[in-house]
Write a protein that holds these residues in place. Structure first.
Motif, PDB file in Angstrom:
ATOM      1  N   GLY A  96       0.786  -1.229   0.000  1.00  0.00           N
ATOM      2  CA  GLY A  96       0.000   0.000   0.000  1.00  0.00           C
ATOM      3  C   GLY A  96       0.815   1.275   0.000  1.00  0.00           C
ATOM      4  O   GLY A  96       0.254   2.359  -0.135  1.00  0.00           O
ATOM      5  N   THR A 188      -3.646   8.658  -3.632  1.00  0.00           N
ATOM      6  CA  THR A 188      -5.043   8.324  -3.298  1.00  0.00           C
ATOM      7  C   THR A 188      -5.158   7.402  -2.093  1.00  0.00           C
ATOM      8  O   THR A 188      -6.273   7.061  -1.689  1.00  0.00           O
ATOM      9  CB  THR A 188      -5.709   7.642  -4.493  1.00  0.00           C
ATOM     10  N   ARG A 189      -4.032   6.950  -1.554  1.00  0.00           N
ATOM     11  CA  ARG A 189      -4.027   6.011  -0.438  1.00  0.00           C
ATOM     12  C   ARG A 189      -4.824   4.746  -0.773  1.00  0.00           C
ATOM     13  O   ARG A 189      -5.630   4.269   0.023  1.00  0.00           O
ATOM     14  CB  ARG A 189      -4.582   6.659   0.830  1.00  0.00           C
ATOM     15  N   ALA A 190      -4.600   4.222  -1.955  1.00  0.00           N
ATOM     16  CA  ALA A 190      -5.319   3.033  -2.405  1.00  0.00           C
ATOM     17  C   ALA A 190      -4.644   1.790  -1.852  1.00  0.00           C
ATOM     18  O   ALA A 190      -3.762   1.210  -2.480  1.00  0.00           O
ATOM     19  CB  ALA A 190      -5.347   2.994  -3.924  1.00  0.00           C
ATOM     20  N   THR A 193      -8.861  -3.664  -1.040  1.00  0.00           N
ATOM     21  CA  THR A 193     -10.275  -3.839  -0.693  1.00  0.00           C
ATOM     22  C   THR A 193     -10.498  -4.111   0.785  1.00  0.00           C
ATOM     23  O   THR A 193     -11.615  -3.950   1.280  1.00  0.00           O
ATOM     24  CB  THR A 193     -10.848  -5.002  -1.504  1.00  0.00           C
ATOM     25  N   THR A 196     -11.292   0.233   3.156  1.00  0.00           N
ATOM     26  CA  THR A 196     -11.734   1.142   2.099  1.00  0.00           C
ATOM     27  C   THR A 196     -12.246   2.478   2.602  1.00  0.00           C
ATOM     28  O   THR A 196     -12.322   3.437   1.843  1.00  0.00           O
ATOM     29  CB  THR A 196     -12.845   0.488   1.265  1.00  0.00           C
ATOM     30  N   ARG A 198     -12.607   6.134   4.305  1.00  0.00           N
ATOM     31  CA  ARG A 198     -11.714   7.274   4.492  1.00  0.00           C
ATOM     32  C   ARG A 198     -11.275   7.378   5.941  1.00  0.00           C
ATOM     33  O   ARG A 198     -10.138   7.701   6.244  1.00  0.00           O
ATOM     34  CB  ARG A 198     -12.415   8.548   4.039  1.00  0.00           C
ATOM     35  N   GLN A 201      -8.476   4.952   6.623  1.00  0.00           N
ATOM     36  CA  GLN A 201      -7.223   5.395   6.045  1.00  0.00           C
ATOM     37  C   GLN A 201      -6.603   6.518   6.871  1.00  0.00           C
ATOM     38  O   GLN A 201      -5.396   6.570   7.061  1.00  0.00           O
ATOM     39  CB  GLN A 201      -7.427   5.849   4.586  1.00  0.00           C
TER      40      GLN A 201
END
Length: 399
Positions: A96, A188-190, A193, A196, A198, A201
């Motif tokens: 990540g 985007t801090r992707a 799954t 997910t 916000r 994160q």
């Protein structure tokens, strides 16, 4: 680290060199594995394995440096070494993150450690200047303006001026913030799954920062480089202040002036051919640092202004050697100042004799028949007290 062309660099050993960078990079990767485990994204035993492995990992810095060219940064080849060493725990490594997240966070760790070292040495130099300012508050000397004799002043007030510059530099250091970097590949801090929301994160970012002792960052700063330039500017403020002290001591130590001289130390200041010479080496090297630092800070700003897209192509890379060099340069200068200032030898008799000998010129603005130089010092003593009091507040601010 040899340091043949960077005299004094041994004073900053392991602070901002390649070994320090490697240690910081591994700290970041270890902290992130722990974050993932706390969030349930990887098994806790994998994060523990990453931490154990990183603590004992043997890395050939020469090989790592050579491999860095292929990726453009040292994180990618280091990850290959770390993942191989971690074995089954490799999925917990770097998941990540992007290489810039790791590199920027590591640089913040180096910057924070460097600033702490610099501040401690500035306190040593500042405390001595505060004591000297009070000791010499009434010792008359000649004020020089535009290189010429001007009016009477005191050596205590001169020390207070130097002290105030150091205090202002410390104040600037104390305002610095060291944010963690966490934006992911495109900001985007992707992560994936598994996590997910916000809120989750944001919690990850805060945990990441807390584990590293850095400040949380609300949004990734891949192309906003104020954290880097801010540290660079603050360190340059330090070398500015120390340069003034060094300039003064080197000038006043000239044989034809001889009012202040650098203290002697075994093996320091000698000449290769002239045994009578005692060169003011510490002052000279501090002056050298003060001349180098502004150009390094300028380079950081030029790189910051060149950032493009979501992650920069070249401007970010240009920061690394400049940032670490500025950290090292300032740490060395501050350490040298912590030796220089307490070792200064002050000849108050020579100062007084020169002031009295030039009394007519120094007091000419008062008109004919002026009295002793000491009668025309105004609030010099009060200014010394104010400067020392202000310094004490600065030095104690972070206790």
């Amino acid at each position: 680290m040899s340091g043949l062309l960077t005299p004094g660099s041994h004073r900053a050993a392991r602070l901002a060199d390649d070994r320090a960078v490697l240690t910081a990079l591994l700290r970041v990767e270890t902290a992130w594995a722990r974050v993932l485990a706390q969030a349930g994204a990887v098994p806790p035993e994998q994060a523990e394995a990453v931490e154990r492995t990183a603590a004992v990992l043997k890395v050939d810095l020469n090989a790592l440096a050579a491999a860095t060219e292929a990726a453009g940064n040292p994180v990618v080849p280091l990850l290959a070494v770390l993942r191989e060493a971690c074995g089954d725990a490799a999925p917990a490594v770097h998941r990540g993150l992007t290489s810039q997240d790791v590199m920027d966070s590591a640089l913040m760790l180096i910057g924070r450690a460097s600033v702490a070292r610099v501040r401690a040495d500035l306190v040593t130099a500042g405390d001595d200047l505060a004591a000297r300012a009070r000791l010499h508050r009434d010792d008359v000397t000649v004020a020089r303006t535009l290189s010429q004799w001007a009016v009477p002043t005191t050596f205590g007030l001169r020390c207070a001026q130097w002290l105030t510059g150091i205090g202002e530099a410390v104040t600037r250091l104390d305002t610095l913030v060291y944010p963690v970097q966490y934006g992911g590949a495109g900001g985007t801090r992707a992560l994936g799954t598994e996590i997910t929301s916000r809120a989750d994160q944001s919690a990850l970012a805060e945990t990441f920062a807390a584990l590293l002792g850095l400040s949380p960052a609300g949004i990734g700063w891949h192309t906003r480089r104020a954290a880097v330039t801010g540290i660079g500017d603050a360190l340059t403020r330090v070398t500015d202040a120390l340069g003034v002290v060094a300039n003064g001591t080197v000038l006043l130590g000239r044989p034809e002036i001889g009012e202040v001289r650098e203290g002697r130390a075994p093996g320091r200041g000698g000449s290769s051919t002239m045994p009578h010479k005692q060169n003011p080496v510490l002052g000279i090297l501090i002056r050298s640092a003060a001349l180098q630092a502004p150009a390094l800070a300028h380079q950081l700003h030029a790189a910051a202004a060149g950032a493009v897209d979501e992650r920069p192509d070249g401007s970010w890379h240009a920061e690394w050697p400049v940032f670490t060099r500025l950290c090292e340069l300032t740490a060395v200068a501050a350490s040298q100042a912590a030796d220089l200032v307490p070792g200064l030898v002050v000849d108050v008799d020579r100062m007084r004799e020169r002031a009295h000998a030039a009394g007519g010129d120094l007091l000419s603005e008062r008109g004919p028949g002026s009295a002793e130089p000491g009668s025309y010092l105004g609030e010099a003593s009060l200014l010394v007290d104010a400067a020392v009091t202000a310094w004490q507040a600065v030095r104690d601010r972070r206790r």
